[in-house]
Design a protein around this motif. Structure first.
Motif, PDB file in Angstrom:
ATOM      1  N   LEU A 207       0.963  -1.349   0.163  1.00 58.91           N
ATOM      2  CA  LEU A 207       0.194  -0.078   0.158  1.00 58.91           C
ATOM      3  C   LEU A 207       1.027   1.242   0.013  1.00 58.91           C
ATOM      4  O   LEU A 207       0.468   2.038  -0.854  1.00 58.91           O
ATOM      5  N   GLY A 208       2.046   1.331   0.912  1.00 56.55           N
ATOM      6  CA  GLY A 208       2.872   2.251   0.738  1.00 56.55           C
ATOM      7  C   GLY A 208       3.359   2.771  -0.588  1.00 56.55           C
ATOM      8  O   GLY A 208       3.576   3.955  -0.903  1.00 56.55           O
ATOM      9  N   ASN A 209       3.777   1.635  -1.294  1.00 56.70           N
ATOM     10  CA  ASN A 209       4.382   1.859  -2.742  1.00 56.70           C
ATOM     11  C   ASN A 209       3.205   2.852  -3.496  1.00 56.70           C
ATOM     12  O   ASN A 209       3.424   3.518  -4.224  1.00 56.70           O
ATOM     13  N   LEU A 210       1.959   2.202  -3.416  1.00 61.45           N
ATOM     14  CA  LEU A 210       0.749   2.811  -4.384  1.00 61.45           C
ATOM     15  C   LEU A 210       0.526   4.061  -3.747  1.00 61.45           C
ATOM     16  O   LEU A 210       0.283   5.073  -4.601  1.00 61.45           O
ATOM     17  N   LEU A 211       0.671   4.416  -2.512  1.00 61.94           N
ATOM     18  CA  LEU A 211       0.421   5.834  -1.903  1.00 61.94           C
ATOM     19  C   LEU A 211       1.463   6.587  -2.521  1.00 61.94           C
ATOM     20  O   LEU A 211       1.340   7.860  -2.826  1.00 61.94           O
ATOM     21  N   LEU A 212       2.605   6.323  -2.215  1.00 62.95           N
ATOM     22  CA  LEU A 212       3.688   7.061  -3.063  1.00 62.95           C
ATOM     23  C   LEU A 212       3.770   7.467  -4.368  1.00 62.95           C
ATOM     24  O   LEU A 212       3.981   8.419  -4.964  1.00 62.95           O
ATOM     25  N   ALA A 213       3.217   6.564  -5.231  1.00 66.81           N
ATOM     26  CA  ALA A 213       3.061   6.733  -6.690  1.00 66.81           C
ATOM     27  C   ALA A 213       1.846   7.603  -6.708  1.00 66.81           C
ATOM     28  O   ALA A 213       1.766   8.486  -7.707  1.00 66.81           O
ATOM     29  N   ALA A 214       0.875   7.397  -6.064  1.00 63.49           N
ATOM     30  CA  ALA A 214      -0.497   8.220  -6.224  1.00 63.49           C
ATOM     31  C   ALA A 214       0.058   9.752  -5.856  1.00 63.49           C
ATOM     32  O   ALA A 214      -0.223  10.616  -6.535  1.00 63.49           O
ATOM     33  N   MET A 215       0.480   9.751  -4.843  1.00 64.07           N
ATOM     34  CA  MET A 215       1.069  11.245  -4.445  1.00 64.07           C
ATOM     35  C   MET A 215       2.136  11.966  -5.107  1.00 64.07           C
ATOM     36  O   MET A 215       2.025  13.127  -5.389  1.00 64.07           O
ATOM     37  N   SER A 216       2.832  11.083  -5.928  1.00 63.04           N
ATOM     38  CA  SER A 216       3.764  11.655  -6.965  1.00 63.04           C
ATOM     39  C   SER A 216       2.988  12.037  -8.001  1.00 63.04           C
ATOM     40  O   SER A 216       3.191  13.378  -8.694  1.00 63.04           O
ATOM     41  N   SER A 217       1.906  11.430  -8.399  1.00 63.09           N
ATOM     42  CA  SER A 217       0.841  11.775  -9.411  1.00 63.09           C
ATOM     43  C   SER A 217       0.253  12.934  -9.131  1.00 63.09           C
ATOM     44  O   SER A 217      -0.068  14.164 -10.043  1.00 63.09           O
ATOM     45  N   ILE A 218      -0.274  13.244  -7.880  1.00 60.80           N
ATOM     46  CA  ILE A 218      -1.149  14.163  -7.677  1.00 60.80           C
ATOM     47  C   ILE A 218      -0.289  15.508  -7.438  1.00 60.80           C
ATOM     48  O   ILE A 218      -0.815  16.629  -8.098  1.00 60.80           O
ATOM     49  N   THR A 219       1.098  15.279  -7.230  1.00 63.79           N
ATOM     50  CA  THR A 219       1.853  16.641  -6.811  1.00 63.79           C
ATOM     51  C   THR A 219       2.439  16.993  -8.240  1.00 63.79           C
ATOM     52  O   THR A 219       3.298  17.968  -8.286  1.00 63.79           O
ATOM     53  N   GLY A 220       2.799  16.016  -8.927  1.00 60.36           N
ATOM     54  CA  GLY A 220       3.402  16.176 -10.344  1.00 60.36           C
ATOM     55  C   GLY A 220       5.143  15.932 -10.112  1.00 60.36           C
ATOM     56  O   GLY A 220       5.892  16.083 -10.897  1.00 60.36           O
ATOM     57  N   ASP A 221       5.425  15.347  -8.793  1.00 59.64           N
ATOM     58  CA  ASP A 221       7.047  15.337  -8.401  1.00 59.64           C
ATOM     59  C   ASP A 221       7.020  14.121  -7.368  1.00 59.64           C
ATOM     60  O   ASP A 221       6.611  14.252  -6.380  1.00 59.64           O
ATOM     61  N   PHE A 222       7.968  13.423  -7.344  1.00 57.25           N
ATOM     62  CA  PHE A 222       8.147  12.300  -6.600  1.00 57.25           C
ATOM     63  C   PHE A 222       8.837  12.687  -5.216  1.00 57.25           C
ATOM     64  O   PHE A 222       8.152  12.448  -4.289  1.00 57.25           O
ATOM     65  N   TYR A 223       9.744  13.729  -5.343  1.00 60.01           N
ATOM     66  CA  TYR A 223      10.325  14.289  -3.920  1.00 60.01           C
ATOM     67  C   TYR A 223       8.982  15.097  -3.374  1.00 60.01           C
ATOM     68  O   TYR A 223       9.111  14.622  -1.910  1.00 60.01           O
ATOM     69  N   GLN A 224       8.529  15.817  -3.917  1.00 56.04           N
ATOM     70  CA  GLN A 224       7.234  16.393  -3.373  1.00 56.04           C
ATOM     71  C   GLN A 224       6.246  15.199  -2.688  1.00 56.04           C
ATOM     72  O   GLN A 224       5.626  15.662  -1.600  1.00 56.04           O
ATOM     73  N   GLY A 225       6.057  14.471  -3.437  1.00 56.00           N
ATOM     74  CA  GLY A 225       4.957  13.127  -2.898  1.00 56.00           C
ATOM     75  C   GLY A 225       5.662  12.570  -1.687  1.00 56.00           C
ATOM     76  O   GLY A 225       4.918  12.281  -0.906  1.00 56.00           O
ATOM     77  N   ILE A 226       6.898  12.561  -1.690  1.00 59.71           N
ATOM     78  CA  ILE A 226       7.709  12.021  -0.372  1.00 59.71           C
ATOM     79  C   ILE A 226       7.352  12.841   0.855  1.00 59.71           C
ATOM     80  O   ILE A 226       7.181  12.491   1.842  1.00 59.71           O
ATOM     81  N   LYS A 227       7.568  14.142   0.483  1.00 59.23           N
ATOM     82  CA  LYS A 227       7.362  15.161   1.569  1.00 59.23           C
ATOM     83  C   LYS A 227       5.843  15.035   2.109  1.00 59.23           C
ATOM     84  O   LYS A 227       5.700  15.181   3.385  1.00 59.23           O
ATOM     85  N   GLU A 228       4.917  15.112   1.124  1.00 58.15           N
ATOM     86  CA  GLU A 228       3.680  14.994   1.786  1.00 58.15           C
ATOM     87  C   GLU A 228       3.184  13.971   2.250  1.00 58.15           C
ATOM     88  O   GLU A 228       2.547  13.692   3.522  1.00 58.15           O
ATOM     89  N   ILE A 229       3.903  12.629   1.961  1.00 53.56           N
ATOM     90  CA  ILE A 229       3.362  11.411   2.743  1.00 53.56           C
ATOM     91  C   ILE A 229       4.200  11.616   4.120  1.00 53.56           C
ATOM     92  O   ILE A 229       3.643  11.114   5.206  1.00 53.56           O
ATOM     93  N   SER A 230       5.282  11.895   4.016  1.00 54.65           N
ATOM     94  CA  SER A 230       6.171  12.166   5.501  1.00 54.65           C
ATOM     95  C   SER A 230       5.530  13.189   6.518  1.00 54.65           C
ATOM     96  O   SER A 230       5.525  12.928   7.515  1.00 54.65           O
TER      97      SER A 230
END
Length: 318
Positions: A93-116
């Motif tokens: 689930l964590g991988n899917l959430l990181l992928a989803a947040m990367s898609s929402i923010t348009g940026d992998f690192y930004q997705g990490i920061k939001e999940i964090s």
């Protein structure tokens, strides 16, 4: 020298060894950053990389879980892996959430920061690159193997590993974290496929050489079939030197207590043996040797003890 602020600690690595260090260190009064490999191409991470053209999220997910102060049930859900034989099978689930947040923010690192932020992570997490990258290995016989998961399977002696595309752009924040750190810990883990992919990025290697803090390499306790078969502790450091240069590690942490016979026999089936620490050669390389009983003897699978290794590392900060 007394430090009148929380000391800055950077942990570099990937795989299973890195979260062990982080879980112990996060209980100390430090400012922690993690620089994590994103070269994994197997399992759930590999599928998401292929389908969404994002960096591999698996090692990032494990580090988020290790650095998080969220409720245990939330973390169990974050780490949950689907096994129902459908299209989700094998995904966490964590991988899917990181992928989803990367898609929402348009940026992998930004997705990490939001999940964090959502999971109350205590520290900063930097992927080694904010782009899709691939690991390759040149073997001693000249053959080139592409793919982190495939490199150990060919069971040939590795000459060097390298990345594509040719220019990997690390995050400026990761470079700054290394330069400003009081202690930099290179985590235990698969030498060629979890550790070196981080430090062979030229800007990361350069920052390690120019750092003012101490760089400590926590050496593996056992050799790894397909990567470091027959390697001593000095052979591990030599591989780092050959890829980055001779001035990138100050100290090495080695395990110096006996390993139970039944544990050794289990590992022998995997063609894995205890790493011998060749003191004289390590000293000739200019390394400070830090010895200790640093494994968790309560587990059949050999793992560094999170409490022991964190206490040892924290003691190295002046």
């Amino acid at each position: 020298m007394l430090i009148d602020r929380n000391p800055k600690v950077v942990v570099i690595g990937g795989g299973t060894g890195m979260p062990v260090l982080i879980r112990g260190l996060k209980s100390y009064p430090i400012s922690m950053s993690a620089i994590v490999t994103v070269a994994d191409d197997g399992g759930s991470s590999g599928r998401l990389r292929h389908e969404m053209a994002i960096p591999a999220p698996g090692d990032i997910r494990n580090v988020i879980a290790a650095m998080s102060d969220a409720e245990p049930m939330i973390l169990d859900m974050f780490q949950h892996r689907f096994e129902n034989g459908n299209s989700l099978s094998g995904h966490s689930l964590g991988n899917l959430l990181l992928a989803a947040m990367s898609s929402i923010t348009g940026d992998f690192y930004q997705g990490i920061k939001e999940i964090s932020r959502v999971l109350n992570v205590k520290g900063r997490i930097y992927p080694i690159a904010n782009q899709n990258m691939f690991l390759h290995a040149e073997m001693e016989d000249g053959t080139i193997i592409t793919g982190e998961s495939k490199i150990p399977l060919v069971n040939k002696k590795i000459k060097r590993v390298f990345l594509s595309p040719d220019h990997i752009e690390p995050l400026p924040e990761a470079i700054d974290a290394i330069k400003e750190a009081d202690l930099i810990a290179i985590a235990p883990g698969s030498l060629y496929t979890s550790i070196l992919p981080n430090i062979i990025v030229p800007e990361i290697g350069k920052a390690l050489k120019e750092r003012t803090g101490k760089v400590v390499y926590v050496c593996n306790v056992m050799t790894q079939y397909g990567e470091t078969e027959g390697y001593t502790a000095a052979d591990h450091v030599q591989a780092i030197h050959e890829h980055v240069g001779p001035d990138c590690v100050d100290s090495i942490v080695v395990h110096n207590a006996p390993i139970e016979d039944d544990v050794q026999k289990m590992y022998e089936e995997e063609k894995s043996k205890p790493v011998v620490y060749d003191t004289e050669r390590l000293l000739q390389m200019g390394l400070e040797i830090i010895e200790g009983d640093i494994i968790d003897h309560s587990k059949l699978m050999l793992r560094h003890d999170t409490g022991k290794i964190a206490k040892l590392l924290y003691s190295l900060i002046e």
